[in-house]
Design a protein around this motif. Structure first.
Motif, PDB file in Angstrom:
ATOM      1  N   THR A 181       5.956  -1.859  -5.613  1.00 47.43           N
ATOM      2  CA  THR A 181       5.141  -2.509  -5.289  1.00 47.43           C
ATOM      3  C   THR A 181       5.110  -3.442  -3.954  1.00 47.43           C
ATOM      4  N   GLU A 183       4.217  -5.672  -0.838  1.00 52.05           N
ATOM      5  CA  GLU A 183       2.622  -6.410  -0.617  1.00 52.05           C
ATOM      6  C   GLU A 183       2.367  -5.961   1.181  1.00 52.05           C
ATOM      7  N   ALA A 202      -2.629  -7.743   0.679  1.00 53.96           N
ATOM      8  CA  ALA A 202      -3.235  -6.790  -0.380  1.00 53.96           C
ATOM      9  C   ALA A 202      -1.578  -6.288  -0.937  1.00 53.96           C
ATOM     10  N   HIS A 260       0.955  -0.830  -4.627  1.00 55.22           N
ATOM     11  CA  HIS A 260       1.604   0.214  -5.982  1.00 55.22           C
ATOM     12  C   HIS A 260       1.762   1.730  -5.407  1.00 55.22           C
ATOM     13  N   GLU A 297      -1.838   3.405  -5.614  1.00 54.57           N
ATOM     14  CA  GLU A 297      -2.468   2.525  -6.177  1.00 54.57           C
ATOM     15  C   GLU A 297      -2.621   1.515  -5.860  1.00 54.57           C
ATOM     16  N   VAL A 298      -4.104   0.840  -5.180  1.00 53.69           N
ATOM     17  CA  VAL A 298      -4.788  -0.382  -4.151  1.00 53.69           C
ATOM     18  C   VAL A 298      -5.463  -0.673  -5.503  1.00 53.69           C
ATOM     19  N   GLY A 299      -5.889  -2.228  -6.057  1.00 55.14           N
ATOM     20  CA  GLY A 299      -7.612  -2.719  -5.847  1.00 55.14           C
ATOM     21  C   GLY A 299      -8.360  -3.350  -5.018  1.00 55.14           C
ATOM     22  N   ASP A 300      -7.424  -3.797  -3.924  1.00 53.87           N
ATOM     23  CA  ASP A 300      -7.442  -4.503  -2.845  1.00 53.87           C
ATOM     24  C   ASP A 300      -9.050  -3.399  -2.072  1.00 53.87           C
ATOM     25  N   PRO A 301     -10.408  -3.779  -2.329  1.00 51.59           N
ATOM     26  CA  PRO A 301     -11.267  -2.348  -1.354  1.00 51.59           C
ATOM     27  C   PRO A 301     -10.416  -2.494   0.032  1.00 51.59           C
ATOM     28  N   TYR A 317      -7.696  -1.315   1.418  1.00 55.16           N
ATOM     29  CA  TYR A 317      -7.382  -0.230   1.420  1.00 55.16           C
ATOM     30  C   TYR A 317      -7.402   0.424   0.295  1.00 55.16           C
ATOM     31  N   ALA A 318      -8.690   1.217  -0.864  1.00 54.90           N
ATOM     32  CA  ALA A 318      -9.033   1.683  -1.253  1.00 54.90           C
ATOM     33  C   ALA A 318      -8.792   3.339  -0.731  1.00 54.90           C
ATOM     34  N   ASN A 362      -6.286   5.512  -2.655  1.00 59.39           N
ATOM     35  CA  ASN A 362      -6.368   5.947  -4.284  1.00 59.39           C
ATOM     36  C   ASN A 362      -7.002   7.246  -4.191  1.00 59.39           C
TER      37      ASN A 362
END
Length: 92
Positions: free
Chosen positions: A4, A6, A11, A14, A51-55, A57-58, A61
């Motif tokens: 992972t 940052e 952001a 993973h 895998e990214v949760g931050d929009p 950097y979507a 995904n």
């Protein structure tokens, strides 16, 4: 392997990757003398997924990448290439 990272703007990304590596005595000798290997000196490649949760950097995904790597005195350096996808026409 899984890591992972940052980004500079906070952001979390993973990364999961698998790959191929072939031992090279020439690369080991170069590293023992403090030198870096060149890309292509040995088989060192990976398939990378994100895998990214931050929009912001979507888009990662839905990105599949391949990488070539080389060993350096400081660690490993990667060159990543994303695989493009154009939506195919419908198949009847």
């Amino acid at each position: 392997m899984r890591k992972t990272f940052e980004t500079d703007d906070g952001a979390l990304i993973h990364v999961t990757y698998v790959g191929l590596y072939k031992f090279s005595a020439a690369v080991s000798r170069a590293l023992s003398h403090g030198d870096d290997a060149n890309f292509g000196d040995t088989l060192f490649m990976a398939q990378v997924q994100f895998e990214v949760g931050d929009p912001r950097y979507a888009w990662l995904n839905e990105t599949l990448a391949v990488a070539e790597a080389r060993e350096t005195a400081a660690g490993v350096e990667y060159q990543l290439y994303s695989l493009a996808h154009d939506r195919p026409a419908a198949i009847d």
